[in-house]
Design an enzyme around this catalytic site. Structure first.
Site, PDB file in Angstrom:
ATOM      1  N   CYS A   1      44.054  43.530  39.722  1.00  0.00           N
ATOM      2  CA  CYS A   1      42.259  43.972  38.853  1.00  0.00           C
ATOM      3  C   CYS A   1      41.555  43.636  37.634  1.00  0.00           C
ATOM      4  O   CYS A   1      41.763  42.206  37.253  1.00  0.00           O
ATOM      5  CB  CYS A   1      41.862  45.676  39.393  1.00  0.00           C
ATOM      6  SG  CYS A   1      39.955  45.743  39.671  1.00  0.00           S
TER       7      CYS A   1
ATOM      8  N   HIS B   1      43.236  46.865  44.253  1.00  0.00           N
ATOM      9  CA  HIS B   1      44.593  47.466  43.475  1.00  0.00           C
ATOM     10  C   HIS B   1      45.851  47.733  44.899  1.00  0.00           C
ATOM     11  O   HIS B   1      45.593  48.643  45.721  1.00  0.00           O
ATOM     12  CB  HIS B   1      43.653  48.788  43.205  1.00  0.00           C
ATOM     13  CG  HIS B   1      43.263  49.240  41.919  1.00  0.00           C
ATOM     14  ND1 HIS B   1      43.239  49.047  41.186  1.00  0.00           N
ATOM     15  CD2 HIS B   1      41.937  49.217  41.971  1.00  0.00           C
ATOM     16  CE1 HIS B   1      42.691  48.870  40.062  1.00  0.00           C
ATOM     17  NE2 HIS B   1      41.870  48.757  41.050  1.00  0.00           N
TER      18      HIS B   1
ATOM     19  N   GLU C   1      48.376  48.803  44.416  1.00  0.00           N
ATOM     20  CA  GLU C   1      49.603  49.857  44.550  1.00  0.00           C
ATOM     21  C   GLU C   1      49.160  51.132  44.724  1.00  0.00           C
ATOM     22  O   GLU C   1      49.541  52.215  45.391  1.00  0.00           O
ATOM     23  CB  GLU C   1      49.170  50.707  42.722  1.00  0.00           C
ATOM     24  CG  GLU C   1      48.053  51.062  42.215  1.00  0.00           C
ATOM     25  CD  GLU C   1      46.770  50.486  41.744  1.00  0.00           C
ATOM     26  OE1 GLU C   1      47.318  49.225  42.036  1.00  0.00           O
ATOM     27  OE2 GLU C   1      45.640  50.640  40.523  1.00  0.00           O
TER      28      GLU C   1
HETATM   29  N1  GLN Z   1      36.654  46.301  33.941  1.00  0.00           N
HETATM   30  C1  GLN Z   1      36.577  45.402  35.555  1.00  0.00           C
HETATM   31  C2  GLN Z   1      35.563  45.558  36.362  1.00  0.00           C
HETATM   32  O1  GLN Z   1      35.066  45.936  36.734  1.00  0.00           O
HETATM   33  C3  GLN Z   1      38.192  45.733  36.417  1.00  0.00           C
HETATM   34  C4  GLN Z   1      38.422  46.870  37.108  1.00  0.00           C
HETATM   35  C5  GLN Z   1      39.451  47.604  37.173  1.00  0.00           C
HETATM   36  O2  GLN Z   1      40.296  46.608  36.859  1.00  0.00           O
HETATM   37  N2  GLN Z   1      39.465  48.412  37.685  1.00  0.00           N
HETATM   38  O3  GLN Z   1      35.528  43.977  37.247  1.00  0.00           O
END
Ligand code: GLN
Length: 602
Positions: A419, A548, A550
């Site tokens: 992410c 994600h 994970e």
């Molecule tokens: N801050 C970034 C976004 O909002 C990544 C979000 C995250 O890592 N969950 O896109």
């Protein structure tokens, strides 16, 4: 949710005529669904979630359909606004609900996707009751904690039971008995047991046996007082599970049995274990599952053959998990909350599963990027065999993360960006390979000259991107002949869970691709980039995901991107070892040269 009149009609009474308020969804069959309610006494943090999910797993392995639910005492509507520092990671369900890490424990142990019906907070329940009140659904009655709020809780449980066709619903009541916040849950469960009748609801009290250092012996008093508190609320436990550091001795168990009216064969020692994954088998050995089946009168629902098979698979996983490993390797994880493991619980677990499957003693090194200058990145990463830059929000520490990515890319150090870590990799590549030295994200600098990561006006309409977070399970199209395709076993499409606002600006995609970055996972229709990688002839393992991964790591089905990373870490730590001795399944063959794909919609 049906209006309250229906609930009353379904219950065969009206609130005016009787004191019974027994909200039952249409078609609900009494006796078909059974309930196990787990309460914590003495203190929080006893591992109610682990207990409850292990028990649910044992019953699932016997062929029963189980549905867990976590009932939180706090007023927040979901966990999205909670600080992971205080509360652990935000776990996102496939349907997009942001929940707490306990739901992750349930999904992992049960290998079962959960929904928003498997989680509630006091805030959600009060909101439903107040909405009904505003709609005049309480027929002019005064709306009260009992019966209306407790009625809502009971309705929710029965509704879950029906929706998920559950033989057994496992109710985990958040907090500790005696807390102000969860009193109405306990009362609702007491009422539920009364209404559902004998052998339908089993109450389990988790308690804690203290062993003060100065005394050097176990004391039962705190546990007794905690159990008494539960009984004061009208709940007689059927089972007492004693959490403790060491196995609980007989005389302490006898005292607890005697003071809580629970026979000795239903008092269990649930002392600390090396791995939580050994708990289901320990429970089975101590006969806890059979006691539950007896208390709920469901022995005849067990499918014995299925149980043997499930147990065997689990046992072999636990054996490798607890056995001696063939390799050693070290993974560095960068993060703002590096001091707190719970903030990255699913990553920790995903790595644990992989390390067992690949027989490696994996040391995790937490690297707090808010505490060092980008120029120190290489020094900080000395001795690690792979790096994960996990998800995150806000600018703090990002420059050092970008420097960590650069180090990995240039030194051939295995890298997994998750992410935010995916976005960091895009920025690093834009700056240092494409020459866009001022590349960045508008999350950190609204006026960034080259916003390779941005919220785009035309994207704002799509799937809640923009002000809202893009949340939950979505399909990802995989480009054939890529590392991603290798990892996901040549699947054309996979489903993964997202939680982000920003994304790669499609205008930069051609430039990034022409310099050698591959976007190997994309949105099926829109130009939203979801996986990036470097070709394996350029770098042994460099991959990033806008989602994600994970969150989908399961003990018996470890997550492919993590498996790839851990295998690459082993190879990094053991340069001379042939791939066959590590894992040919997870080490991509040294590269066939891959042509960059033509960009969709860019
Ligand atoms: N801050 C970034 C976004 O909002 C990544 C979000 C995250 O890592 N969950 O896109």
């Amino acid at each position: 949710m049906p209006p309250t009149q229906d609930l009353l009609a379904a219950a065969g009474n009206t609130s005016q005529e009787t004191e019974f308020f027994n909200p039952v969804p249409k078609g609900y069959q009494k006796g078909r669904h059974k309930y196990v309610a787990v309460f914590g006494t003495v203190m929080s943090g006893l591992g109610k979630g682990i207990f409850s999910s292990s028990l649910a797993k044992l019953l699932k392995d016997k062929g029963l359909t189980v549905a867990p639910i976590k009932m939180e005492g706090y007023l927040n509507i979901d966990s999205g606004t909670l600080n992971p520092y205080r509360h652990g990671e935000v776990f996102v369900l496939d349907d997009g609900l942001e929940t707490d890490m306990d739901l992750g424990t349930y999904e992992r142990l049960l290998d079962q996707n959960l929904t928003r019906d498997n989680y509630t907070t006091s805030g959600q329940i009060f909101r439903r009751v107040l909405d009904k009140e505003r709609h005049g659904e309480y027929l002019g009655r005064d709306v009260q904690m009992i019966p209306h709020v407790t009625g809502e809780v009971k309705y929710m449980l029965r509704d879950l039971a029906m929706k998920q066709s559950a033989d057994v619903i496992f109710v985990e009541v958040g907090g500790t008995v005696g807390d102000y916040e969860n009193g109405f849950y306990i009362e609702a469960l007491r009422e539920l047991a009364f209404e559902e009748g004998e052998k339908s609801v089993c109450f389990v009290a988790l308690t804690y046996v203290i062993e003060p250092h100065a005394l050097g012996e176990q004391k039962s008093k705190a546990a007794q007082l905690g159990l008494k508190k539960l009984m004061e609320a009208g709940v007689q436990p059927h089972i007492v599970a004693c959490r403790a550091q060491n196995p609980v001795n007989d005389s302490v168990m006898q005292k607890i049995a005697m003071f809580s009216n629970v026979p000795m064969q239903r008092v269990f020692s649930m002392h600390d274990r090396k791995s939580i994954y050994t708990i289901p088998e320990e429970m089975r050995k101590s006969g806890l599952d059979r006691e539950i089946l007896t208390l709920l009168n469901i022995h005849e629902r067990v499918k014995v053959e299925q149980e043997d098979d499930a147990r065997e698979k689990w046992r072999s996983f636990v054996n490798v998990l607890t056995g001696k490993r063939r390799f050693r390797a070290r993974v560095g994880i960068t993060g703002k909350y590096a001091a707190l493991r719970d903030a990255y619980a699913s990553i920790d677990k995903a790595l644990e599963h992989c390390s067992a499957h690949l027989s490696v003693d994996l040391e995790v090194q937490w690297i707090d990027t808010t505490r060092f200058d980008p120029s120190e990145a290489s020094t900080k990463l000395e001795g690690v065999d792979a790096v994960i830059v996990p998800g995150g929000f806000g600018v703090r520490g990002t420059e050092s993360k970008i420097a960590c990515v650069q180090h990995c890319r240039e030194q051939g150090l295995p890298y997994l960006g998750i992410c935010l870590g995916f976005q960091m990799a895009v920025i690093e590549f834009a700056r240092n390979v494409c020459g866009l030295t001022t590349a960045g994200s508008t999350e950190f600098d609204a006026k960034c000259p080259h916003p390779v990561i941005d919220i785009l006006p035309e994207q704002k309409k799509i799937e809640g991107l923009g002000g809202n977070m893009r949340l939950g399970g979505k399909d990802v199209l995989i480009t054939p002949n890529t590392l991603a395709s290798f990892l996901f076993d040549n699947a054309r499409s996979i489903r993964q869970r997202f939680r982000h606002r920003y994304e790669v600006d499609p205008n930069y995609i051609p430039q990034l691709e022409s310099h050698g970055l591959i976007f190997s996972g994309r949105h099926p229709e829109h130009p939203i980039m979801q996986i990036l990688e470097l070709p394996t002839h350029v770098h042994p393992y460099f991959i990033g995901a806008q989602f994600h991964p994970e969150l989908l790591g399961r003990p018996l089905r470890p997550q492919p991107m993590f498996m790839g990373l851990v295998a690459a870490a082993i190879r990094h730590a053991n340069p001379g070892t042939p791939a066959e001795q590590i894992s040919t399944r997870w080490l991509p063959p040294p590269s066939k040269k891959v042509e960059p794909p033509v960009s969709a919609g860019a």
